[in-house]
Design a protein around this motif. Structure first.
Motif, mmCIF file in Angstrom:
data_model
loop_
_atom_site.group_PDB
_atom_site.id
_atom_site.type_symbol
_atom_site.label_atom_id
_atom_site.label_comp_id
_atom_site.label_asym_id
_atom_site.label_seq_id
_atom_site.Cartn_x
_atom_site.Cartn_y
_atom_site.Cartn_z
ATOM 1 N N LEU A 33 5.312 7.313 -4.764
ATOM 2 C CA LEU A 33 4.963 6.998 -3.307
ATOM 3 C C LEU A 33 5.487 5.673 -2.946
ATOM 4 N N VAL A 34 5.249 4.818 -3.458
ATOM 5 C CA VAL A 34 5.766 3.390 -3.376
ATOM 6 C C VAL A 34 7.422 3.364 -3.673
ATOM 7 N N GLY A 35 7.790 3.711 -4.497
ATOM 8 C CA GLY A 35 9.098 3.518 -4.857
ATOM 9 C C GLY A 35 10.117 4.395 -4.180
ATOM 10 N N TYR A 36 9.559 5.667 -3.794
ATOM 11 C CA TYR A 36 10.470 6.422 -2.866
ATOM 12 C C TYR A 36 10.376 6.027 -1.435
ATOM 13 N N ASN A 37 9.524 5.158 -0.984
ATOM 14 C CA ASN A 37 9.437 4.770 0.538
ATOM 15 C C ASN A 37 10.179 3.405 0.586
ATOM 16 N N LEU A 38 9.760 2.624 -0.536
ATOM 17 C CA LEU A 38 10.462 1.266 -0.341
ATOM 18 C C LEU A 38 11.912 0.952 -0.638
ATOM 19 N N SER A 71 0.360 -7.029 1.587
ATOM 20 C CA SER A 71 -1.037 -6.336 0.821
ATOM 21 C C SER A 71 -0.521 -5.673 -0.360
ATOM 22 N N VAL A 72 0.399 -4.764 -0.168
ATOM 23 C CA VAL A 72 0.761 -3.920 -1.342
ATOM 24 C C VAL A 72 1.462 -4.512 -2.450
ATOM 25 N N ILE A 73 1.873 -5.830 -2.355
ATOM 26 C CA ILE A 73 2.239 -6.473 -3.433
ATOM 27 C C ILE A 73 1.520 -7.870 -3.760
ATOM 28 N N ASP A 74 0.194 -7.653 -3.062
ATOM 29 C CA ASP A 74 -0.863 -8.743 -3.325
ATOM 30 C C ASP A 74 -1.636 -8.621 -4.750
ATOM 31 N N VAL A 75 -1.701 -9.638 -5.533
ATOM 32 C CA VAL A 75 -2.278 -9.902 -6.647
ATOM 33 C C VAL A 75 -3.648 -8.890 -7.057
ATOM 34 N N ASN A 76 -4.498 -9.333 -6.007
ATOM 35 C CA ASN A 76 -6.014 -8.907 -6.150
ATOM 36 C C ASN A 76 -5.876 -7.338 -5.605
ATOM 37 N N PHE A 77 -5.021 -6.863 -4.608
ATOM 38 C CA PHE A 77 -4.875 -5.384 -4.339
ATOM 39 C C PHE A 77 -4.531 -4.869 -5.329
ATOM 40 N N GLU A 105 -8.211 11.430 -3.283
ATOM 41 C CA GLU A 105 -8.934 10.677 -1.846
ATOM 42 C C GLU A 105 -8.601 9.000 -2.333
ATOM 43 N N MET A 106 -8.381 8.872 -3.673
ATOM 44 C CA MET A 106 -7.883 7.275 -3.750
ATOM 45 C C MET A 106 -6.433 7.218 -3.154
ATOM 46 N N LEU A 107 -5.620 8.384 -3.615
ATOM 47 C CA LEU A 107 -4.246 8.015 -3.013
ATOM 48 C C LEU A 107 -4.162 8.229 -1.381
ATOM 49 N N LYS A 108 -4.986 9.027 -0.824
ATOM 50 C CA LYS A 108 -5.082 8.876 0.579
ATOM 51 C C LYS A 108 -5.466 7.582 1.342
ATOM 52 N N THR A 109 -6.340 7.113 0.617
ATOM 53 C CA THR A 109 -6.798 5.854 1.298
ATOM 54 C C THR A 109 -5.754 4.635 1.117
ATOM 55 N N PHE A 110 -4.979 4.643 -0.093
ATOM 56 C CA PHE A 110 -3.875 3.823 0.048
ATOM 57 C C PHE A 110 -2.345 4.392 0.767
ATOM 58 N N PHE A 111 -2.162 5.586 1.030
ATOM 59 C CA PHE A 111 -0.818 6.106 1.364
ATOM 60 C C PHE A 111 -1.040 5.891 3.004
ATOM 61 N N GLN A 135 3.055 1.395 7.504
ATOM 62 C CA GLN A 135 3.887 0.115 7.638
ATOM 63 C C GLN A 135 5.111 0.238 7.289
ATOM 64 N N VAL A 136 5.605 1.038 6.323
ATOM 65 C CA VAL A 136 7.005 1.478 6.153
ATOM 66 C C VAL A 136 7.765 1.822 7.352
ATOM 67 N N ASP A 137 7.191 2.977 7.967
ATOM 68 C CA ASP A 137 7.768 3.342 9.202
ATOM 69 C C ASP A 137 8.085 2.256 10.344
ATOM 70 N N GLN A 138 7.116 1.453 10.379
ATOM 71 C CA GLN A 138 7.147 0.459 11.378
ATOM 72 C C GLN A 138 8.397 -0.698 10.955
ATOM 73 N N VAL A 139 8.396 -1.083 9.724
ATOM 74 C CA VAL A 139 9.285 -1.978 9.183
ATOM 75 C C VAL A 139 10.707 -1.176 9.103
ATOM 76 N N MET A 140 10.862 0.006 8.862
ATOM 77 C CA MET A 140 12.191 0.518 8.985
ATOM 78 C C MET A 140 12.756 0.572 10.345
ATOM 79 N N GLU A 141 12.067 0.642 11.549
ATOM 80 C CA GLU A 141 12.206 0.614 12.835
ATOM 81 C C GLU A 141 12.555 -0.601 13.476
ATOM 82 N N ASN A 142 11.809 -1.819 12.832
ATOM 83 C CA ASN A 142 11.965 -3.148 13.437
ATOM 84 C C ASN A 142 12.661 -4.108 12.836
#
Length: 718
Positions: free
Chosen positions: A158-163, A528-534, A554-560, A566-573
């Motif tokens: 999910l991370v790789g194929y979106n970033l 936050s995605v590449i934050d050490v603590n996260f 549920e774990m994946l839903k909370t993350f994704f 954020q990905v959609d917003q960055v892609m646009e702006n």
């Protein structure tokens, strides 16, 4: 029609099929099991997510779409066919999340075609006893462990194929970003900024040679006028020398202290990688490759033996059988060094403790005994594993330090000598080189004795800034911060190197300009995605999935959900920088005469003809003029054919065969005019030196800090 008895006899004659991951392991295990068993290798994953698309149904609990890995269909079909002819199938992939997933996919694939009993077997070492024990006690596949692997695989997808598509659109085609690797890249880039921003400060030290009879020894100035000396420059040192030069020298104090040195626990994966890097100079990848060979089996004479236990572990636990064996061996070889009871080492809370620590399978197979059967690197790695394990169950060592203080006027000098008077566990560590073993032989002395000063030795130093990460230190940091797991440390480094986001220089990990660009974007847009603590928290959640404490969808839903927004917003702006990194140059294309452009490629900057696509000429960016008299060539980066190691040579090769392994920089020597190169040693740290062997110019960090502008380091391709 055959009778029931005949059919039963035919059924009993069938062999059991054991499926492991690698051919080397299969060869060893088949020899241990003998008749009635056939051992085949899956060659790793046979079923996985496709590479060409996301293949995750995010709207239906993140269900993955698995396919047979390209090029592996034949292996899978053969294993299915072998299973059909077998009385049972024993899945013996590695005892970790990836191994459990491999077993799960194999079971499902075989079950979909044939009704044959399928069980899971696990073991921590490849020895006859361990293999036979596992076969006698098969178990079911651990679904929770499979779910943890599934969650990690889907999360990374999910991370790789979106970033990655975002980077293609905004920076350059072909780029990619991974969840954990991006965090490691961030650490490396942040350390690089610290290195670059550090301004060295000059300081001096003062040693003095003292004479007592026929003996001579050197002591260091530790106090002046009852305070710690601040020797900022040569003038301050010379002033002290002038003041105490003719002073009477007298021994004013002698202290003797004793220290207990405890043995260290057996290796975990990270500690083995760190030790192999520091002592043997191995990369993390090389360490794991060699450890895999030792684990899967080495031919010792006519026998094939798995020499070490499983090499992916974060536990220091040792089995009762292994403890009994090592204590028996110590009692026979070093009886005085055997403690009354076995030594237990505490296991960290975050350790999963699924495996034992890394240890030799047979302590009687000493490094000397197996040396003739191993390659040089196998022997060196096996030696530190064997020594670390055996020493961990021996008594403490004891050292004695004598510290002598000498008064010369208002200056106090000190010299210390350490001697190990009880070797304890050191008796089996032949390869150890430690400060505890170094001893300065001093003559007998007593308080009040007068000494003579022979000479003074002032020496200039510069404070050393933070060191760049090495394989050893980045693994240590990742482990301490809870990022990754034993199986992922080496791949994290390898991916960064393969993508050319990071390079190795003097065994240090240095971010390339491409790596810095990627990191800057990710840190700014996805903090936050590449934050050490996260990231560490994600690892903990994956552990909870394995422990069946939380549900993976549920774990994946909370993350994704927030991540995708954020990905959609960055892609646009986010403004695209695609193409803005290209620069015109003064170089001319030798094929068509058009100007050459400086472009950012997969392996750093290079020169490309501005006439592309009509002219596809490219070449490396010249770093310096060739220093050979009469040669008009330029120095460019090249790579060796075999190992791909970088070196620097003349563009007029083979007419000019000049090469250097030190990286040229865009600056000339102020003494002779030839170019400078990057060098590194423990005394000077990072510094620049003249390429001319007849020139003694050395450009220190202090001089570099005083320059009006930084010198550019160019990343070039072959």
């Amino acid at each position: 029609m055959p009778s029931k008895g005949t059919a039963k006899k035919k059924e009993d004659s069938k062999s059991a099929l054991v499926i492991v991951e690698s051919p080397a392991k299969a060869k060893t295990i088949e020899k241990y099991l003998g008749d009635g068993y056939v051992v085949k290798a899956s060659m790793g994953h046979l079923i996985d997510l496709p590479k060409s698309r996301l293949a995750i149904d995010v709207d239906h609990n993140f269900q993955p779409e698995y396919i047979t890995v390209r090029g592996r269909a034949k292996i899978l079909k053969e294993l299915q066919s072998d299973a059909k002819k077998s009385r049972e199938v024993l899945l013996a992939s590695d005892n970790d999340r990836e191994g459990e997933a491999i077993a799960w996919h194999l079971r499902n694939s075989i079950k979909s075609k044939y009704d044959v009993p399928i069980r899971r077997i696990v073991f921590n070492e490849i020895t006859p006893q361990a293999i036979r024990e596992s076969v006698q006690h098969p178990q079911e596949i651990d679904e929770s462990k499979v779910n943890a692997q599934k969650a990690r695989r889907i999360l990374d997808r999910l991370v790789g194929y979106n970033l990655s598509p975002l980077l293609w659109k905004k920076v350059k085609n072909g780029l990619s970003a991974g969840r954990v690797q991006s965090v490691a890249l961030r650490l490396i880039c942040e350390r690089e900024k610290e290195v670059e921003n550090f301004i060295p400060e000059e300081y001096w030290s003062l040693d003095a040679d003292f004479i007592k009879g026929r003996h001579e020894f050197t002591a260091q100035l530790v106090q002046y006028r009852n305070e710690k000396p601040e020797l900022k420059d040569e003038e301050s040192v010379r002033k002290i020398i002038d003041e105490i030069g003719n002073s009477e020298c007298e021994i004013t104090d002698i202290k003797v202290t004793e220290k207990t040195i405890h043995p260290k626990p057996p290796f975990t994966t990270s500690k083995l990688q760190q030790m192999a890097a520091n002592r043997l100079g191995f990369t993390s990848k090389k360490t794991m490759q060699i450890a895999q060979q030792l684990y899967e089996g080495i031919a010792i004479g006519s026998n094939r033996v798995g020499l070490i236990t499983y090499m992916r572990t974060d536990s220091v636990r040792i089995s009762a059988v292994a403890l009994e064996e090592v204590r028996k061996w110590i009692s026979e070889k070093y009886p005085a060094e055997l403690p009354p009871a076995a030594i237990e080492y505490s296991i960290e809370k975050k350790a999963q403790d699924a495996h034992e620590a890394i240890r030799p399978t047979y302590v009687t197979y000493t490094p000397d005994y197996v040396k003739e059967f191993l390659t040089r690197d196998q022997y060196r790695l096996y030696t530190i594993i064997w020594e670390r394990f055996v020493s961990s169950q021996m008594i403490n060592a004891r050292s004695r330090t004598s510290s002598i203080e000498i008064r010369a006027g208002e200056a106090l000098f000190r010299i210390s000598s350490t001697k190990i008077f009880e070797k304890g566990f050191y008796k089996v560590i032949k390869t150890l080189i430690s400060k505890e073993e170094k001893e300065n032989l001093l003559p007998e002395m007593k308080i009040g004795e007068k000494l003579e000063v022979k000479s003074f030795h002032p020496e200039q130093h510069f404070t050393q800034g933070p060191a760049r990460y090495t394989d050893a230190s980045i693994v240590k940091t990742l482990e301490e911060k809870g990022i990754g797991r034993p199986s992922t440390y080496a791949p994290i480094i390898s991916v960064l190197l393969d993508r050319y986001y990071v390079t190795r220089s003097n065994k240090q990990l240095v971010p390339t300009q491409l790596g810095r660009i990627i990191n800057d974007i990710l840190v700014e847009q996805f903090p936050s995605v590449i934050d050490v603590n996260f990231t560490a928290n994600i690892e903990n959640e994956l552990d909870q999935v394995e422990e069946d404490k939380i549900e993976w969808p549920e774990m994946l839903k909370t993350f994704f959900t927030p991540f995708k927004q954020q990905v959609d917003q960055v892609m646009e702006n986010l403004d695209s920088i695609k193409g803005t990194l290209d620069e015109p140059t003064d170089y001319t294309c030798e094929k068509c005469g058009r100007p050459m452009m400086k472009k950012l490629g997969r392996f750093g900057f290079f020169l490309a003809c501005s006439g592309f696509p009509e002219c596809k000429n490219t070449r490396s960016i010249p770093l310096a003029k060739c220093p050979r008299p009469g040669c008009d060539g330029e120095i460019v980066a090249r790579k060796t054919k075999g190992r791909g190691k970088e070196f620097y040579g003349c563009t007029n090769y083979p007419e000019c065969d000049f090469i250097t392994h030190f990286k040229p920089i865009n600056a000339n020597c102020p003494k002779c005019g030839q170019f400078l190169v990057e060098k590194y040693d423990k005394k000077n740290g990072a510094f620049k030196s003249c390429i001319n062997p007849e020139c003694d110019y050395l450009h220190t960090q202090q001089e570099a800090a005083e320059e009006p502008e930084a010198l550019e380091n160019k990343d070039v391709e072959e």
